[in-house]
Write an enzyme that holds these catalytic residues in place. Structure first.
Site, PDB file in Angstrom:
ATOM      1  N   GLN A   1       0.834  -1.202   0.000  1.00 15.72           N
ATOM      2  CA  GLN A   1       0.000   0.000   0.000  1.00 15.72           C
ATOM      3  C   GLN A   1       0.868   1.251   0.000  1.00 15.72           C
ATOM      4  O   GLN A   1       1.791   1.390   0.809  1.00 15.72           O
ATOM      5  CB  GLN A   1      -0.914  -0.016   1.230  1.00 15.72           C
ATOM      6  CG  GLN A   1      -1.534   1.318   1.612  1.00 15.72           C
ATOM      7  CD  GLN A   1      -2.585   1.784   0.632  1.00 15.72           C
ATOM      8  OE1 GLN A   1      -2.249   2.412  -0.371  1.00 15.72           O
ATOM      9  NE2 GLN A   1      -3.838   1.480   0.912  1.00 15.72           N
TER      10      GLN A   1
ATOM     11  N   ARG B   1      -0.136   4.383   0.607  1.00 20.00           N
ATOM     12  CA  ARG B   1      -0.468   5.251   1.738  1.00 20.00           C
ATOM     13  C   ARG B   1      -0.104   4.565   3.047  1.00 20.00           C
ATOM     14  O   ARG B   1      -0.449   3.416   3.284  1.00 20.00           O
ATOM     15  CB  ARG B   1      -1.960   5.601   1.720  1.00 20.00           C
ATOM     16  CG  ARG B   1      -2.366   6.592   2.776  1.00 20.00           C
ATOM     17  CD  ARG B   1      -3.876   6.786   2.835  1.00 20.00           C
ATOM     18  NE  ARG B   1      -4.349   7.557   1.686  1.00 20.00           N
ATOM     19  CZ  ARG B   1      -5.001   7.017   0.668  1.00 20.00           C
ATOM     20  NH1 ARG B   1      -5.235   5.722   0.654  1.00 20.00           N
ATOM     21  NH2 ARG B   1      -5.410   7.756  -0.328  1.00 20.00           N
TER      22      ARG B   1
ATOM     23  N   GLY C   1     -23.842   5.173   1.175  1.00 21.50           N
ATOM     24  CA  GLY C   1     -23.268   3.886   0.826  1.00 21.50           C
ATOM     25  C   GLY C   1     -21.939   4.043   0.111  1.00 21.50           C
ATOM     26  O   GLY C   1     -21.394   5.149   0.001  1.00 21.50           O
TER      27      GLY C   1
ATOM     28  N   GLU D   1      -8.333   0.946   0.834  1.00 20.33           N
ATOM     29  CA  GLU D   1      -8.153   0.662   2.263  1.00 20.33           C
ATOM     30  C   GLU D   1      -8.860   1.683   3.147  1.00 20.33           C
ATOM     31  O   GLU D   1      -9.350   1.358   4.225  1.00 20.33           O
ATOM     32  CB  GLU D   1      -6.665   0.599   2.629  1.00 20.33           C
ATOM     33  CG  GLU D   1      -6.448   0.146   4.072  1.00 20.33           C
ATOM     34  CD  GLU D   1      -4.996  -0.044   4.440  1.00 20.33           C
ATOM     35  OE1 GLU D   1      -4.699  -0.076   5.648  1.00 20.33           O
ATOM     36  OE2 GLU D   1      -4.147  -0.148   3.527  1.00 20.33           O
TER      37      GLU D   1
ATOM     38  N   ARG E   1     -11.756   3.105   2.489  1.00 23.95           N
ATOM     39  CA  ARG E   1     -13.161   2.679   2.523  1.00 23.95           C
ATOM     40  C   ARG E   1     -13.336   1.480   3.456  1.00 23.95           C
ATOM     41  O   ARG E   1     -14.308   1.384   4.207  1.00 23.95           O
ATOM     42  CB  ARG E   1     -13.620   2.341   1.098  1.00 23.95           C
ATOM     43  CG  ARG E   1     -14.002   3.559   0.254  1.00 23.95           C
ATOM     44  CD  ARG E   1     -14.025   3.236  -1.230  1.00 23.95           C
ATOM     45  NE  ARG E   1     -12.685   3.271  -1.782  1.00 23.95           N
ATOM     46  CZ  ARG E   1     -12.354   2.814  -2.993  1.00 23.95           C
ATOM     47  NH1 ARG E   1     -13.288   2.259  -3.765  1.00 23.95           N
ATOM     48  NH2 ARG E   1     -11.122   2.895  -3.434  1.00 23.95           N
TER      49      ARG E   1
END
Length: 282
Positions: A43, A45, A64, A85, A87
């Site tokens: 990842q 971030r 949603g 990630e 979310r």
């Protein structure tokens, strides 16, 4: 999963993801339990702002998840998150049990994850630097191609890539600071040794210099024959001379580190003229 847009349906990932697929067949969105998901070690971030996550969680609670996350199959019933990630973390914050996801081929995982994060434009300087570097070294992207993805110029990409030479200690501090890229680029291009870069960073963060004054210091330090830049003046120029017999002292100060001697001479001449006039009056 509760909330609009949470039900499984046929869809396709974002354009940048679709461009990497070997076919144009529709991609199935499935609901995956959160406890079957793990963040990717690749990842881009590293830091997730709690306030920003809370805002995202509030948005998900209201409307949603608009875009499913992207995952690759791991072992058993487990999946690895390639993109999304934030979310995933927001859903976990809300106590949700599942999240909509698109399962992608693992061979495209690194590329997709890096591009997806770059196009969201919320990575810090060091995260961008590392993402650019991986696209270049591991996937063979040119500076121009990376610039097109990130929406910046090739020259700016080159500057980001140069930051990869910074000492790890400096990188870690920059992950949570708002240091201008120009300052970091000036540091990394002024010195070859990481020890020198680290000292320059410490001077910048601890001396309260203005950007202009720090750049003057960098120029002086980089031009020093001795690599030990700690011997180079780091504070604005100040000189004081006391004349005990005359019961007075003279102090010369400047807002810059290395003032032009000619300017000091001009200032002293002005002072001499002033005091000569004062003497005549008496």
């Amino acid at each position: 999963m509760n909330g609009k847009g949470a039900t499984a349906k046929k869809s396709c990932p974002p354009d940048n993801v679709r461009a990497l697929r070997v076919d144009d067949n529709p991609c199935e969105v499935i609901s995956i339990p959160l406890n079957h998901l793990s963040p990717s070690p690749d990842q881009a971030r590293r830091d997730f702002d709690e306030g920003s996550l809370k805002e995202l969680a509030d948005s998900i609670r209201s409307v949603g998840i608009i875009h499913p996350i992207i995952v690759t199959k791991a072992t058993g019933r487990k999946y690895t998150i390639i993109a999304g990630e934030r979310r995933y973390r927001a859903c976990d914050m809300l106590g949700l049990k599942t999240i909509p996801a698109v399962v992608m081929d693992s061979k495209d995982a690194l590329e997709i994850g890096l591009i997806e994060n770059l196009q969201r434009k919320d990575l810090n300087l060091i995260e961008k630097c590392e993402a650019f570097h991986r696209l270049k070294t591991e996937k063979g992207y040119t500076d121009s191609q990376i610039g097109e993805i990130a929406g910046i110029s090739r020259i700016s990409v080159n500057e980001f890539l140069a930051l990869d030479r910074l000492p790890e200690a400096v990188k870690e501090e920059c992950r949570t600071s708002d240091t201008p890229k120009a300052i970091l680029y000036d540091i990394v291009t002024s010195f070859k040794e990481k020890e020198e870069m680290l000292h320059a960073w410490q001077v910048y963060t601890k001396s309260n210099m203005t950007v202009r004054t720090f750049r003057e210091w960098l120029k002086k330090a980089a031009g020093s024959k001795a690599w030990n830049v700690s011997n180079v003046r780091t504070k604005p120029f100040r000189h004081k001379n006391t004349y005990r017999d005359l019961r007075c002292s003279i102090t010369i100060s400047s807002r810059t580190i290395n003032p032009n001697p000619e300017n000091i001479v001009k200032a002293l001449k002005e002072e001499i003229r002033f005091w000569e006039q004062e003497a005549i009056k008496r």
